[in-house]
Motif scaffolding. Structure first.
Motif, PDB file in Angstrom:
ATOM      1  N   PHE A  56       0.842  -1.205   0.000  1.00 59.97           N
ATOM      2  CA  PHE A  56       0.000   0.000   0.000  1.00 59.97           C
ATOM      3  C   PHE A  56       0.873   1.249   0.000  1.00 59.97           C
ATOM      4  O   PHE A  56       0.608   2.201  -0.730  1.00 59.97           O
ATOM      5  CB  PHE A  56      -0.930   0.033   1.219  1.00 59.97           C
ATOM      6  N   SER A  57       1.906   1.233   0.819  1.00 60.10           N
ATOM      7  CA  SER A  57       2.809   2.378   0.905  1.00 60.10           C
ATOM      8  C   SER A  57       3.468   2.656  -0.444  1.00 60.10           C
ATOM      9  O   SER A  57       3.600   3.812  -0.863  1.00 60.10           O
ATOM     10  CB  SER A  57       3.865   2.110   1.975  1.00 60.10           C
ATOM     11  N   PHE A  58       3.890   1.596  -1.133  1.00 61.32           N
ATOM     12  CA  PHE A  58       4.464   1.752  -2.464  1.00 61.32           C
ATOM     13  C   PHE A  58       3.481   2.482  -3.382  1.00 61.32           C
ATOM     14  O   PHE A  58       3.830   3.458  -4.044  1.00 61.32           O
ATOM     15  CB  PHE A  58       4.823   0.385  -3.063  1.00 61.32           C
ATOM     16  N   TRP A  59       2.234   1.995  -3.414  1.00 64.10           N
ATOM     17  CA  TRP A  59       1.250   2.587  -4.317  1.00 64.10           C
ATOM     18  C   TRP A  59       0.891   4.007  -3.913  1.00 64.10           C
ATOM     19  O   TRP A  59       0.692   4.859  -4.781  1.00 64.10           O
ATOM     20  CB  TRP A  59       0.005   1.702  -4.421  1.00 64.10           C
ATOM     21  N   TYR A  60       0.837   4.299  -2.624  1.00 69.00           N
ATOM     22  CA  TYR A  60       0.545   5.675  -2.227  1.00 69.00           C
ATOM     23  C   TYR A  60       1.687   6.614  -2.588  1.00 69.00           C
ATOM     24  O   TYR A  60       1.457   7.790  -2.858  1.00 69.00           O
ATOM     25  CB  TYR A  60       0.129   5.767  -0.757  1.00 69.00           C
ATOM     26  N   GLY A  61       2.906   6.094  -2.660  1.00 71.34           N
ATOM     27  CA  GLY A  61       4.019   6.888  -3.172  1.00 71.34           C
ATOM     28  C   GLY A  61       3.818   7.247  -4.635  1.00 71.34           C
ATOM     29  O   GLY A  61       4.151   8.353  -5.076  1.00 71.34           O
ATOM     30  N   VAL A  62       3.253   6.345  -5.391  1.00 72.22           N
ATOM     31  CA  VAL A  62       2.942   6.589  -6.804  1.00 72.22           C
ATOM     32  C   VAL A  62       1.848   7.644  -6.927  1.00 72.22           C
ATOM     33  O   VAL A  62       1.888   8.499  -7.814  1.00 72.22           O
ATOM     34  CB  VAL A  62       2.515   5.270  -7.503  1.00 72.22           C
ATOM     35  N   SER A  63       0.879   7.600  -6.029  1.00 67.27           N
ATOM     36  CA  SER A  63      -0.281   8.493  -6.159  1.00 67.27           C
ATOM     37  C   SER A  63       0.103   9.965  -6.109  1.00 67.27           C
ATOM     38  O   SER A  63      -0.548  10.792  -6.740  1.00 67.27           O
ATOM     39  CB  SER A  63      -1.340   8.179  -5.094  1.00 67.27           C
ATOM     40  N   GLY A  64       1.163  10.306  -5.388  1.00 66.15           N
ATOM     41  CA  GLY A  64       1.587  11.706  -5.319  1.00 66.15           C
ATOM     42  C   GLY A  64       1.973  12.266  -6.675  1.00 66.15           C
ATOM     43  O   GLY A  64       1.674  13.422  -6.992  1.00 66.15           O
TER      44      GLY A  64
END
Length: 182
Positions: A56-64
């Motif tokens: 999840f943390s990986f994907w939330y890094g992408v979302s920025g």
């Protein structure tokens, strides 16, 4: 997920360009795909299958970078389920506005070898072209099936760096850097 994608049914597979305000709807399935792909040995920055919170943390890094417009996130859906994804990195220095990087092409193991990756790559190329990009770049583990896919889609090998990344088996592996002029 419905793993019964056949070449005849691939036309039912759709690709969605996910906007930042739509991200929360796909982060769960993307997390599952990331974990499944790494568990199967995908070389996408992890050496062990990530825990759900790390994925999840990986994907939330992408979302920025979706918010800033520096990246586009595509997801492939089949029968409504997210089965694959790819990113197009558009944030480049001033001397690189003509290029885009293809990043993290992932297809759930149950949906592989059915044309999903090719469909995602075709859409990624179309988006890059529409954004005025004339060069696509990417890297992949040397000898992976993805390298064959990229070659079949017109990507050329720029070079190989030995022992570039550690695999999920703990072994150092070579990485191929590829490009395509579009």
């Amino acid at each position: 997920m419905d793993p019964t994608i056949t070449p005849q049914r691939l036309s039912a597979c759709t690709v969605e360009d996910v906007r930042a305000d739509q991200f929360d709807r796909v982060v769960g399935p993307l997390t599952d795909i990331l974990m499944a792909c790494v568990e199967q040995g995908a070389s996408v920055g992890f050496v062990d299958t990530p825990a759900a919170e790390d994925a999840f943390s990986f994907w939330y890094g992408v979302s920025g970078s979706l918010v800033s417009g520096g990246r586009r996130l595509l997801v492939a859906r089949f029968a409504g389920a997210v089965v694959g994804t790819v990113q197009i990195v558009l944030a480049t220095p001033a001397n690189g506005h003509h290029r885009a990087e293809i990043s993290k092409l992932l297809v759930h193991p149950d949906a592989r070898r059915k044309g999903v990756a090719r469909l995602l790559m075709q859409q990624a190329e179309a988006i890059a072209r529409a954004d005025g990009r004339s060069l696509l770049i990417l890297d992949t583990r040397t000898g992976d099936a993805a390298e064959s896919l990229y070659s079949s889609m017109g990507f050329a090998l720029a070079g190989v760096i030995p022992d570039y990344a550690r695999s999920t088996a703990g072994k150092l592996t070579d990485t191929s850097f590829m490009y395509k002029q579009i």
